[in-house]
Write an enzyme that holds these catalytic residues in place. Structure first.
Site, PDB file in Angstrom:
ATOM      1  N   CYS A   1       0.831  -1.208   0.000  1.00 52.69           N
ATOM      2  CA  CYS A   1       0.000   0.000   0.000  1.00 52.69           C
ATOM      3  C   CYS A   1       0.864   1.257   0.000  1.00 52.69           C
ATOM      4  CB  CYS A   1      -0.942  -0.018   1.195  1.00 52.69           C
ATOM      5  SG  CYS A   1      -2.080  -1.425   1.152  1.00 52.69           S
ATOM      6  N   THR A   2       1.976   1.200   0.702  1.00 56.49           N
ATOM      7  CA  THR A   2       2.906   2.336   0.713  1.00 56.49           C
ATOM      8  C   THR A   2       3.525   2.521  -0.665  1.00 56.49           C
ATOM      9  OG1 THR A   2       3.365   2.035   3.055  1.00 56.49           O
ATOM     10  CG2 THR A   2       4.996   3.270   1.779  1.00 56.49           C
TER      11      THR A   2
END
Length: 181
Positions: free
Chosen positions: A70-71
């Protein structure tokens, strides 16, 4: 041995119950109107789909703030945001994390776009991306490219987080060139 059997039966019951109670609509397909949502962002401001009519919208659902995939995906959108904005598009991320988690995530990685908190998971369910496993609830990684009229034009269900924003930019170029032709 009896405990293992009991644990297995409880696990099976929990899985059955989850599949029975998780109300998830089918994933909307290209040509359909994007489902409406009204959600708070990382700063507590409420936003709805209607406010983005007239612009292209990159609406990406992601499982959890501050996790590796997600980062990587969010930072790639951050790094390519000017190119996306030049194509008259806006980026919005949605997960079932709360606004405070989104605020910390956005601050830590300098994310300049909206992260919407879907704490009830209603938006994830209406877009067909909710995974609800009794103790764990998250949005599966999907992106919806929405045209200025509010219609879904492309659904990305297999996302390579390291290349996804580039793929969006390529598709926006193609779609906008088709519109002009």
């Amino acid at each position: 041995m009896k405990w293992l059997v009991l644990l297995g039966m409880l696990g099976a019951l929990a899985l059955w119950f989850t599949r029975r109670t998780a109300r998830t609509d089918p994933v909307p397909q290209p040509g359909q109107a994007a489902p409406e949502f009204t959600l708070p962002d990382q700063n507590g401001q409420v936003h709805g789909l209607r406010e983005f009519v007239g612009k292209w919208l990159v609406l990406y659902f992601y499982p959890k703030d501050d996790t590796p995939g997600c980062t990587r995906e969010s930072c790639a959108f951050r790094d390519d945001l000017q190119q996306i904005a030049d194509l008259d598009a806006q980026v919005i991320g949605i997960s079932v994390d709360d606004a405070g988690s989104h605020a910390r995530f956005a601050r830590k990685y300098h994310l300049p776009f909206l992260l919407l908190a879907d704490h009830t998971a209603a938006a994830a369910a209406s877009y067909g991306v909710l995974s609800d496993w009794v103790l764990f609830r998250f949005a599966r990684r999907h992106t919806f490219l929405i045209d200025p009229q509010g219609k879904i034009v492309k659904v990305y269900d297999k996302v390579d987080t390291s290349r996804h924003s580039k793929q969006i930019i390529e598709d926006l170029y193609k779609l906008q060139a088709e519109d002009k032709a």
